[in-house]
Design a protein around this motif. Sequence first.
Motif, PDB file in Angstrom:
ATOM      1  N   GLY A  27       1.006  -1.233  -0.078  1.00 49.72           N
ATOM      2  CA  GLY A  27      -0.159  -0.106   0.076  1.00 49.72           C
ATOM      3  C   GLY A  27       0.846   1.303  -0.220  1.00 49.72           C
ATOM      4  N   HIS A  28       0.432   2.320  -0.862  1.00 51.33           N
ATOM      5  CA  HIS A  28       0.888   3.729  -0.599  1.00 51.33           C
ATOM      6  C   HIS A  28       0.673   4.509   0.528  1.00 51.33           C
ATOM      7  N   VAL A  29       1.312   5.290   1.139  1.00 49.18           N
ATOM      8  CA  VAL A  29       1.097   6.227   2.365  1.00 49.18           C
ATOM      9  C   VAL A  29       0.447   7.452   1.781  1.00 49.18           C
ATOM     10  N   TYR A  30      -0.877   7.607   2.176  1.00 54.27           N
ATOM     11  CA  TYR A  30      -1.750   8.864   1.822  1.00 54.27           C
ATOM     12  C   TYR A  30      -2.052   9.778   2.839  1.00 54.27           C
ATOM     13  N   LYS A  31      -1.298  11.043   2.864  1.00 53.67           N
ATOM     14  CA  LYS A  31      -1.487  11.972   4.016  1.00 53.67           C
ATOM     15  C   LYS A  31      -2.942  13.021   3.832  1.00 53.67           C
ATOM     16  N   ILE A  32      -3.670  12.930   4.784  1.00 53.56           N
ATOM     17  CA  ILE A  32      -4.852  13.511   4.696  1.00 53.56           C
ATOM     18  C   ILE A  32      -4.611  15.111   5.078  1.00 53.56           C
ATOM     19  N   ASP A  33      -5.103  15.828   4.119  1.00 51.61           N
ATOM     20  CA  ASP A  33      -4.713  17.354   4.256  1.00 51.61           C
ATOM     21  C   ASP A  33      -5.800  18.224   4.868  1.00 51.61           C
ATOM     22  N   ARG A  34      -6.883  17.704   4.900  1.00 55.44           N
ATOM     23  CA  ARG A  34      -7.974  18.745   5.330  1.00 55.44           C
ATOM     24  C   ARG A  34      -9.124  17.840   5.781  1.00 55.44           C
ATOM     25  N   GLY A  35     -10.164  18.469   6.774  1.00 55.97           N
ATOM     26  CA  GLY A  35     -11.137  17.484   7.291  1.00 55.97           C
ATOM     27  C   GLY A  35     -10.871  17.056   8.646  1.00 55.97           C
ATOM     28  N   SER A  36     -11.690  16.335   9.104  1.00 54.61           N
ATOM     29  CA  SER A  36     -11.776  15.623  10.541  1.00 54.61           C
ATOM     30  C   SER A  36     -10.419  14.798  10.673  1.00 54.61           C
ATOM     31  N   TYR A  37      -9.729  14.472   9.598  1.00 58.56           N
ATOM     32  CA  TYR A  37      -8.975  13.454  10.033  1.00 58.56           C
ATOM     33  C   TYR A  37      -7.398  14.153   9.508  1.00 58.56           C
ATOM     34  N   ALA A  38      -7.230  15.548   9.432  1.00 62.03           N
ATOM     35  CA  ALA A  38      -6.429  16.235   8.701  1.00 62.03           C
ATOM     36  C   ALA A  38      -4.879  15.923   9.641  1.00 62.03           C
ATOM     37  N   GLY A  39      -4.033  15.561   8.869  1.00 65.80           N
ATOM     38  CA  GLY A  39      -2.680  15.429   9.569  1.00 65.80           C
ATOM     39  C   GLY A  39      -2.376  13.908   9.561  1.00 65.80           C
ATOM     40  N   GLN A  40      -3.369  12.949   9.585  1.00 64.20           N
ATOM     41  CA  GLN A  40      -3.317  11.474   9.649  1.00 64.20           C
ATOM     42  C   GLN A  40      -2.775  10.973   8.422  1.00 64.20           C
ATOM     43  N   LYS A  41      -2.301   9.549   8.489  1.00 62.27           N
ATOM     44  CA  LYS A  41      -1.715   9.023   7.254  1.00 62.27           C
ATOM     45  C   LYS A  41      -2.689   7.813   7.106  1.00 62.27           C
ATOM     46  N   ARG A  42      -2.841   7.267   5.973  1.00 61.21           N
ATOM     47  CA  ARG A  42      -3.448   5.944   5.494  1.00 61.21           C
ATOM     48  C   ARG A  42      -2.892   5.459   4.593  1.00 61.21           C
ATOM     49  N   LEU A  43      -2.930   3.980   4.371  1.00 61.93           N
ATOM     50  CA  LEU A  43      -2.504   3.265   3.501  1.00 61.93           C
ATOM     51  C   LEU A  43      -3.473   2.968   2.294  1.00 61.93           C
ATOM     52  N   GLU A  44      -3.443   3.272   1.017  1.00 63.82           N
ATOM     53  CA  GLU A  44      -4.220   2.777   0.082  1.00 63.82           C
ATOM     54  C   GLU A  44      -3.434   2.341  -1.226  1.00 63.82           C
ATOM     55  N   PHE A  45      -4.525   1.508  -2.117  1.00 62.62           N
ATOM     56  CA  PHE A  45      -3.953   1.021  -3.318  1.00 62.62           C
ATOM     57  C   PHE A  45      -4.324   1.995  -4.433  1.00 62.62           C
ATOM     58  N   ASP A  46      -3.612   1.974  -5.307  1.00 60.14           N
ATOM     59  CA  ASP A  46      -3.956   2.692  -6.655  1.00 60.14           C
ATOM     60  C   ASP A  46      -5.157   2.058  -7.233  1.00 60.14           C
ATOM     61  N   TYR A  47      -5.085   0.585  -7.483  1.00 61.28           N
ATOM     62  CA  TYR A  47      -6.335  -0.027  -8.138  1.00 61.28           C
ATOM     63  C   TYR A  47      -6.096  -1.722  -7.660  1.00 61.28           C
ATOM     64  N   VAL A  48      -7.287  -2.014  -7.168  1.00 63.18           N
ATOM     65  CA  VAL A  48      -7.298  -3.397  -6.742  1.00 63.18           C
ATOM     66  C   VAL A  48      -8.308  -4.349  -7.233  1.00 63.18           C
ATOM     67  N   THR A  49      -8.176  -5.501  -7.504  1.00 62.48           N
ATOM     68  CA  THR A  49      -9.305  -6.344  -7.989  1.00 62.48           C
ATOM     69  C   THR A  49      -9.039  -7.592  -6.925  1.00 62.48           C
ATOM     70  N   ILE A  50     -10.248  -7.927  -6.503  1.00 62.10           N
ATOM     71  CA  ILE A  50     -10.442  -9.127  -5.753  1.00 62.10           C
ATOM     72  C   ILE A  50     -11.436 -10.271  -6.123  1.00 62.10           C
ATOM     73  N   ARG A  51     -10.799 -11.537  -6.097  1.00 60.92           N
ATOM     74  CA  ARG A  51     -11.598 -12.557  -6.745  1.00 60.92           C
ATOM     75  C   ARG A  51     -11.843 -13.489  -5.616  1.00 60.92           C
ATOM     76  N   ILE A  52     -13.051 -13.870  -5.351  1.00 62.33           N
ATOM     77  CA  ILE A  52     -13.422 -14.793  -4.118  1.00 62.33           C
ATOM     78  C   ILE A  52     -14.132 -16.044  -4.987  1.00 62.33           C
ATOM     79  N   LYS A  53     -13.244 -17.056  -4.753  1.00 62.70           N
ATOM     80  CA  LYS A  53     -13.601 -18.208  -5.586  1.00 62.70           C
ATOM     81  C   LYS A  53     -14.886 -19.018  -4.661  1.00 62.70           C
ATOM     82  N   ASN A  54     -15.106 -18.811  -3.445  1.00 64.94           N
ATOM     83  CA  ASN A  54     -16.366 -19.495  -2.822  1.00 64.94           C
ATOM     84  C   ASN A  54     -16.822 -18.733  -2.048  1.00 64.94           C
ATOM     85  N   PRO A  55     -17.807 -17.630  -2.315  1.00 66.51           N
ATOM     86  CA  PRO A  55     -18.064 -16.446  -1.382  1.00 66.51           C
ATOM     87  C   PRO A  55     -19.332 -17.066  -0.365  1.00 66.51           C
TER      88      PRO A  55
END
Length: 75
Positions: free
Chosen positions: A26-54
């Motif tokens: 995951g990539h670190v994303y820093k939140i610049d504004r809003g309720s969580y300003a200053g916090q960091k999160r991990l994110e994907f650019d793009y993800v696909t998830i295949r579930i064989k037996n949901p």
Amino acid sequence: MEIINIEANTLEDAWFLTLYKMIDEGHVYKIDRGSYAGQKRLEFDYVTIRIKNPSKGNLIPKIPEVYNIDNPVAE
């Protein structure tokens, strides 16, 4: 843009595999504004998830009690 592909057997398996991939790739994303300003999160650019037996296994992921972390959702 990096594409992440995850193949899982059940929904619960998909949840944990996604968390592991997020920590590893995951990539670190820093939140610049809003309720969580200053916090960091991990994110994907793009993800696909295949579930064989949901329909198999638990629909709600349960974190083992050893980790002393609350479950992500309530029953």
